[in-house]
Structures are given as C-alpha cells and as structure tokens.
Design a protein around this motif. Sequence first.
Motif, PDB file in Angstrom:
ATOM      1  N   LYS A   1     -10.194  -6.203   9.885  1.00  0.00           N
ATOM      2  CA  LYS A   1      -9.231  -5.511  10.751  1.00  0.00           C
ATOM      3  C   LYS A   1      -9.123  -6.193  12.120  1.00  0.00           C
ATOM      4  CE  LYS A   1      -7.716  -2.190   8.081  1.00  0.00           C
ATOM      5  NZ  LYS A   1      -6.413  -2.383   7.399  1.00  0.00           N
TER       6      LYS A   1
ATOM      7  N   ARG B   1      -7.339   9.883   1.040  1.00  0.00           N
ATOM      8  CA  ARG B   1      -8.520   9.990   0.156  1.00  0.00           C
ATOM      9  C   ARG B   1      -9.759   9.334   0.766  1.00  0.00           C
ATOM     10  NH1 ARG B   1      -6.257   6.030  -4.517  1.00  0.00           N
ATOM     11  NH2 ARG B   1      -5.449   4.455  -3.109  1.00  0.00           N
ATOM     12  N   ARG B   2      -9.542   8.491   1.767  1.00  0.00           N
ATOM     13  CA  ARG B   2     -10.699   7.827   2.402  1.00  0.00           C
ATOM     14  C   ARG B   2     -11.652   8.806   3.060  1.00  0.00           C
ATOM     15  NH1 ARG B   2      -9.057   1.841   3.648  1.00  0.00           N
ATOM     16  NH2 ARG B   2      -7.541   1.787   1.991  1.00  0.00           N
ATOM     17  N   LEU B   3     -11.146   9.972   3.416  1.00  0.00           N
ATOM     18  CA  LEU B   3     -12.010  10.928   4.129  1.00  0.00           C
ATOM     19  C   LEU B   3     -12.871  11.764   3.180  1.00  0.00           C
ATOM     20  CD1 LEU B   3      -9.788  12.220   7.076  1.00  0.00           C
ATOM     21  CD2 LEU B   3     -11.092  10.105   6.841  1.00  0.00           C
TER      22      LEU B   3
ATOM     23  N   GLY C   1       0.843  -1.205   0.000  1.00  0.00           N
ATOM     24  CA  GLY C   1       0.000   0.000   0.000  1.00  0.00           C
ATOM     25  C   GLY C   1       0.869   1.242   0.000  1.00  0.00           C
TER      26      GLY C   1
ATOM     27  N   ALA D   1       1.851   3.274  -2.336  1.00  0.00           N
ATOM     28  CA  ALA D   1       1.680   4.367  -3.294  1.00  0.00           C
ATOM     29  C   ALA D   1       0.863   5.537  -2.771  1.00  0.00           C
ATOM     30  CB  ALA D   1       1.036   3.814  -4.571  1.00  0.00           C
ATOM     31  N   ALA D   2       0.143   5.356  -1.666  1.00  0.00           N
ATOM     32  CA  ALA D   2      -0.748   6.442  -1.223  1.00  0.00           C
ATOM     33  C   ALA D   2      -0.846   6.469   0.298  1.00  0.00           C
ATOM     34  CB  ALA D   2      -2.144   6.243  -1.831  1.00  0.00           C
ATOM     35  N   GLY D   3      -1.363   7.580   0.792  1.00  0.00           N
ATOM     36  CA  GLY D   3      -1.773   7.707   2.184  1.00  0.00           C
ATOM     37  C   GLY D   3      -0.724   7.277   3.209  1.00  0.00           C
TER      38      GLY D   3
ATOM     39  N   SER E   1      -7.894  -8.219   0.748  1.00  0.00           N
ATOM     40  CA  SER E   1      -6.958  -7.097   0.654  1.00  0.00           C
ATOM     41  C   SER E   1      -6.432  -6.671   2.024  1.00  0.00           C
ATOM     42  CB  SER E   1      -7.539  -5.918  -0.121  1.00  0.00           C
ATOM     43  OG  SER E   1      -8.447  -5.220   0.655  1.00  0.00           O
ATOM     44  N   HIS E   2      -7.216  -6.806   3.082  1.00  0.00           N
ATOM     45  CA  HIS E   2      -6.727  -6.373   4.406  1.00  0.00           C
ATOM     46  C   HIS E   2      -6.070  -7.503   5.206  1.00  0.00           C
ATOM     47  CE1 HIS E   2      -8.375  -2.287   4.379  1.00  0.00           C
ATOM     48  NE2 HIS E   2      -9.351  -2.803   3.645  1.00  0.00           N
TER      49      HIS E   2
ATOM     50  N   GLY F   1       0.742   4.325   3.791  1.00  0.00           N
ATOM     51  CA  GLY F   1       1.870   3.541   3.279  1.00  0.00           C
ATOM     52  C   GLY F   1       2.916   4.437   2.634  1.00  0.00           C
TER      53      GLY F   1
ATOM     54  N   ILE G   1       2.025  -5.139  -7.735  1.00  0.00           N
ATOM     55  CA  ILE G   1       1.362  -6.440  -7.583  1.00  0.00           C
ATOM     56  C   ILE G   1       0.306  -6.358  -6.485  1.00  0.00           C
ATOM     57  CG2 ILE G   1       3.359  -7.817  -8.330  1.00  0.00           C
ATOM     58  CD1 ILE G   1       3.878  -8.404  -5.317  1.00  0.00           C
ATOM     59  N   ASP G   2      -0.527  -7.386  -6.438  1.00  0.00           N
ATOM     60  CA  ASP G   2      -1.529  -7.518  -5.379  1.00  0.00           C
ATOM     61  C   ASP G   2      -0.832  -8.166  -4.173  1.00  0.00           C
ATOM     62  OD1 ASP G   2      -3.580  -8.356  -3.693  1.00  0.00           O
ATOM     63  OD2 ASP G   2      -4.849  -9.106  -5.316  1.00  0.00           O
ATOM     64  N   ALA G   3      -0.856  -7.485  -3.043  1.00  0.00           N
ATOM     65  CA  ALA G   3      -0.148  -7.988  -1.850  1.00  0.00           C
ATOM     66  C   ALA G   3      -0.774  -9.272  -1.308  1.00  0.00           C
ATOM     67  CB  ALA G   3      -0.145  -6.915  -0.767  1.00  0.00           C
TER      68      ALA G   3
ATOM     69  N   PRO H   1      -5.140   2.902  13.343  1.00  0.00           N
ATOM     70  CA  PRO H   1      -5.423   4.331  13.203  1.00  0.00           C
ATOM     71  C   PRO H   1      -6.901   4.652  13.399  1.00  0.00           C
ATOM     72  CG  PRO H   1      -4.314   3.432  11.242  1.00  0.00           C
ATOM     73  CD  PRO H   1      -4.818   2.278  12.047  1.00  0.00           C
TER      74      PRO H   1
ATOM     75  N   THR I   1      -7.902   9.394   9.465  1.00  0.00           N
ATOM     76  CA  THR I   1      -6.610   9.839   8.932  1.00  0.00           C
ATOM     77  C   THR I   1      -6.804  10.492   7.571  1.00  0.00           C
ATOM     78  OG1 THR I   1      -5.607   7.981  10.101  1.00  0.00           O
ATOM     79  CG2 THR I   1      -4.240   9.100   8.490  1.00  0.00           C
TER      80      THR I   1
HETATM   81  N1  LIG Z   1      -7.413   6.705   6.376  1.00  0.00           N
HETATM   82  C1  LIG Z   1      -7.992   6.308   7.489  1.00  0.00           C
HETATM   83  O1  LIG Z   1      -8.785   7.049   8.121  1.00  0.00           O
HETATM   84  C2  LIG Z   1      -7.687   4.922   8.045  1.00  0.00           C
HETATM   85  C3  LIG Z   1      -8.174   4.636   9.328  1.00  0.00           C
HETATM   86  C4  LIG Z   1      -7.906   3.377   9.870  1.00  0.00           C
HETATM   87  C5  LIG Z   1      -7.172   2.451   9.147  1.00  0.00           C
HETATM   88  N2  LIG Z   1      -6.725   2.774   7.906  1.00  0.00           N
HETATM   89  C6  LIG Z   1      -5.968   1.733   7.208  1.00  0.00           C
HETATM   90  O2  LIG Z   1      -4.695   2.220   6.839  1.00  0.00           O
HETATM   91  C7  LIG Z   1      -4.257   1.568   5.640  1.00  0.00           C
HETATM   92  C8  LIG Z   1      -3.880   2.638   4.623  1.00  0.00           C
HETATM   93  O3  LIG Z   1      -5.043   3.427   4.396  1.00  0.00           O
HETATM   94  P1  LIG Z   1      -4.988   4.817   3.608  1.00  0.00           P
HETATM   95  O4  LIG Z   1      -6.023   5.672   4.199  1.00  0.00           O
HETATM   96  O5  LIG Z   1      -3.587   5.278   3.478  1.00  0.00           O
HETATM   97  O6  LIG Z   1      -5.563   4.301   2.200  1.00  0.00           O
HETATM   98  P2  LIG Z   1      -5.245   4.716   0.694  1.00  0.00           P
HETATM   99  O7  LIG Z   1      -6.422   4.260  -0.074  1.00  0.00           O
HETATM  100  O8  LIG Z   1      -4.832   6.153   0.604  1.00  0.00           O
HETATM  101  O9  LIG Z   1      -3.982   3.794   0.333  1.00  0.00           O
HETATM  102  C9  LIG Z   1      -4.094   2.407   0.280  1.00  0.00           C
HETATM  103  C10 LIG Z   1      -3.147   1.899  -0.800  1.00  0.00           C
HETATM  104  O10 LIG Z   1      -3.234   0.459  -0.795  1.00  0.00           O
HETATM  105  C11 LIG Z   1      -3.223   0.018  -2.149  1.00  0.00           C
HETATM  106  N3  LIG Z   1      -3.818  -1.311  -2.190  1.00  0.00           N
HETATM  107  C12 LIG Z   1      -5.115  -1.656  -1.926  1.00  0.00           C
HETATM  108  N4  LIG Z   1      -5.273  -2.987  -2.025  1.00  0.00           N
HETATM  109  C13 LIG Z   1      -4.053  -3.499  -2.353  1.00  0.00           C
HETATM  110  C14 LIG Z   1      -3.570  -4.825  -2.569  1.00  0.00           C
HETATM  111  N5  LIG Z   1      -4.378  -5.883  -2.485  1.00  0.00           N
HETATM  112  N6  LIG Z   1      -2.252  -4.977  -2.893  1.00  0.00           N
HETATM  113  C15 LIG Z   1      -1.417  -3.918  -2.990  1.00  0.00           C
HETATM  114  N7  LIG Z   1      -1.831  -2.640  -2.784  1.00  0.00           N
HETATM  115  C16 LIG Z   1      -3.120  -2.439  -2.466  1.00  0.00           C
HETATM  116  C17 LIG Z   1      -4.012   1.076  -2.899  1.00  0.00           C
HETATM  117  O11 LIG Z   1      -3.717   1.044  -4.288  1.00  0.00           O
HETATM  118  C18 LIG Z   1      -3.532   2.357  -2.216  1.00  0.00           C
HETATM  119  O12 LIG Z   1      -2.400   2.904  -2.862  1.00  0.00           O
HETATM  120  C19 LIG Z   1      -5.412   0.685   5.181  1.00  0.00           C
HETATM  121  O13 LIG Z   1      -5.208  -0.634   5.608  1.00  0.00           O
HETATM  122  C20 LIG Z   1      -6.615   1.300   5.898  1.00  0.00           C
HETATM  123  O14 LIG Z   1      -7.645   0.368   6.097  1.00  0.00           O
HETATM  124  C21 LIG Z   1      -6.958   3.979   7.344  1.00  0.00           C
END
Ligand SMILES: NC(=O)c1ccc[n+]([C@@H]2O[C@H](COP(=O)([O-])OP(=O)(O)OC[C@H]3O[C@@H](n4cnc5c(N)ncnc54)[C@H](O)[C@@H]3O)[C@@H](O)[C@H]2O)c1
Length: 258
Positions: A167, A199-201, A22, A24-26, A119-120, A28, A72-74, A193, A196
């Motif tokens: 989760k 883009r989820r928000l 993960g 590429a964004a947020g 995915s999770h 990760g 790739i898909d993790a 978390p 956060t």
């Molecule tokens: N943002 C929040 O408020 C929040 C709160 C609690 C938990 N989280 C968790 O934190 C983690 C990161 O969330 P985020 O907000 O940065 O999300 P995000 O959508 O910004 O980033 C998630 C990244 O994971 C990649 N991804 C998704 N499925 C994948 C897979 N199977 N293989 C490889 N890459 C994959 C996506 O392409 C994306 O780049 C997630 O597990 C999310 O559930 C986020």
Amino acid sequence: MSDGMTFTTRTNLSGRTALVTGAAAGIGRATSTILAEQGASHLVLVDLDAEQLGPLQHEIDALGVKATPAAIDAADWGAVQTLVSSIGAIDILVNAAGNIASSPFETLELSEWQATIDSHLKSCFVTARLLAPSMVKREYGRIVNVASIAGKRGGGFLGKTAYAAAKAGVDGLTKVIARELAPHGIRVNAVDPGLTDTRRLIPLRADPEVWRRCLSAVPLGREAQPSEIAGAIVWLASDASSYVTGETMNVDGGVAME
Ligand SMILES: NC(=O)c1ccc[n+]([C@@H]2O[C@H](COP(=O)([O-])OP(=O)(O)OC[C@H]3O[C@@H](n4cnc5c(N)ncnc54)[C@H](O)[C@@H]3O)[C@@H](O)[C@H]2O)c1
C-alpha cells in the motif's frame, strides 16, 4: 473556476466510461454503483470472483448503465491487455482489487509477500500502464487507486508487512504517475481508507475486545460504510476535484490525522 458549471454538474459523470478492479465486493462494488448512479455510460467490472460479478452486472444494468464483467486477475498483463483491446476508450480507472494478507514479518513467507505485492501494487501498475496510452491520446483521464492508511502507518488493524509495503507502494506509484501524466490532462490520486465494513472486518469483529480496541483508535468512533469510501473515490474521479492530483487522501474517521 469561472466556467459557469455548478458543483452538481461537475460531479455528473454522463457519458464517462469506467473500469473498476475488485468490483465484485466491498469498496469496489460500492464505487461501481455510485459511478453508475452519477451517470457513467459504461462500466467494465473486473474481479477474480466470476460468481459475484453476475449479480452486480444485473444491478448496474437495472440503473440503465451498460456493464461488462471481466473475471480476470487485475495483475495479469496479458489478460488486462486483451480486455483493454476489446472495450474501447476508458475515462476513469479505479483500482480497488486486493487480497487479504495479515502475516506478521517474522512468519511471512515469500509466497504471501509476492501474492500481496502483485494483487495490490502490480495490479495498479498493469491497469494504469495499459489504459494510459488511450487517455494520453484523448488528453483526458482519471485514475484513483485504493491504498490504505496501513501504508502510511507501518501496518493497520489487519494489514501487516506485505500489505503495508504494497500500500505504501501504491501511494508512491500514484504520485509518480500523477506527475508524469499531468501534462496530458490526466489526474491520478489515491484514497487511503481506514476500517471499512466489508468482509475484511469479520475476524476483527469476532473478538469483542479486539473490536473495541479497533473502534477506540478511530476519532469518529465507528467503522466506515463502503459507500463512504466510494464517495471519496467518485469525487476524485469527477471534475469536482479538478485541481487535485498526486493526493493520497485518508478516509479513515480521523485515525491517521497528523
Ligand atoms: N475494508 C477495509 O477496512 C480496508 C481498509 C483499507 C484499505 N482497504 C482496501 O480497499 C480495497 C477493497 O477492499 P474491500 O475491503 O472492499 O475488500 P473485499 O475483499 O471486500 O473486495 C476485494 C475484491 O477484490 C477482488 N480481487 C482480489 N484480488 C484481485 C485481483 N488480483 N484481480 C481482480 N480482483 C481481485 C476480490 O475478489 C474481491 O471481490 C482493497 O485494496 C483493500 O486493501 C480496505
């Protein structure tokens, strides 16, 4: 510990190699940047989003750190296995990948359930299972899984049935792997978390009343920046947290305090 090391030395990751899913964004992405800033020597950046991995690779390269992107898909055992066989030993694994899943229980389709568990939760199993053997061999490893307070509280601001179940599974998996791998010098923890700023928000912010209710549930009164979650992840990945394993640490502005 009386080994003469300072806190700064303990947080330094010089020479460490890391794989982040993960990336590429947020969260990760923020984690990848901090790992590089803290001196990691090689980052393997795993994400489904090939397009976004490019700019991140340049950013990490600019910090003088080797970056290997892997689109790739993790959760794909075969793809992760092929990657693992080509990258050399990994010291730190951070699992931050995951889709967005918000269907309530009564309308949740099996396909969304399965995709979310994969995915999770499955991704955390696949990556840890395939990287652990070389960590065991070298008697060194740090695994940090990103779960969510939704898994502890029966859902969250966005995550409903499949997400919360996945989760909660990540928290459980974290503890069992922590227990089984502890004798091999491997620590396994999770960061859970709260709200956060990724883009989820976007859908929550779109409705001012919904957003006001979200923030009113947070004792600190605001959302986290991804770097604030990443800081906790990198602390758990560093030797500064040397006596912590099997922990599922809330980083949530106080939402889930007991
Ligand atoms: N943002 C929040 O408020 C929040 C709160 C609690 C938990 N989280 C968790 O934190 C983690 C990161 O969330 P985020 O907000 O940065 O999300 P995000 O959508 O910004 O980033 C998630 C990244 O994971 C990649 N991804 C998704 N499925 C994948 C897979 N199977 N293989 C490889 N890459 C994959 C996506 O392409 C994306 O780049 C997630 O597990 C999310 O559930 C986020």
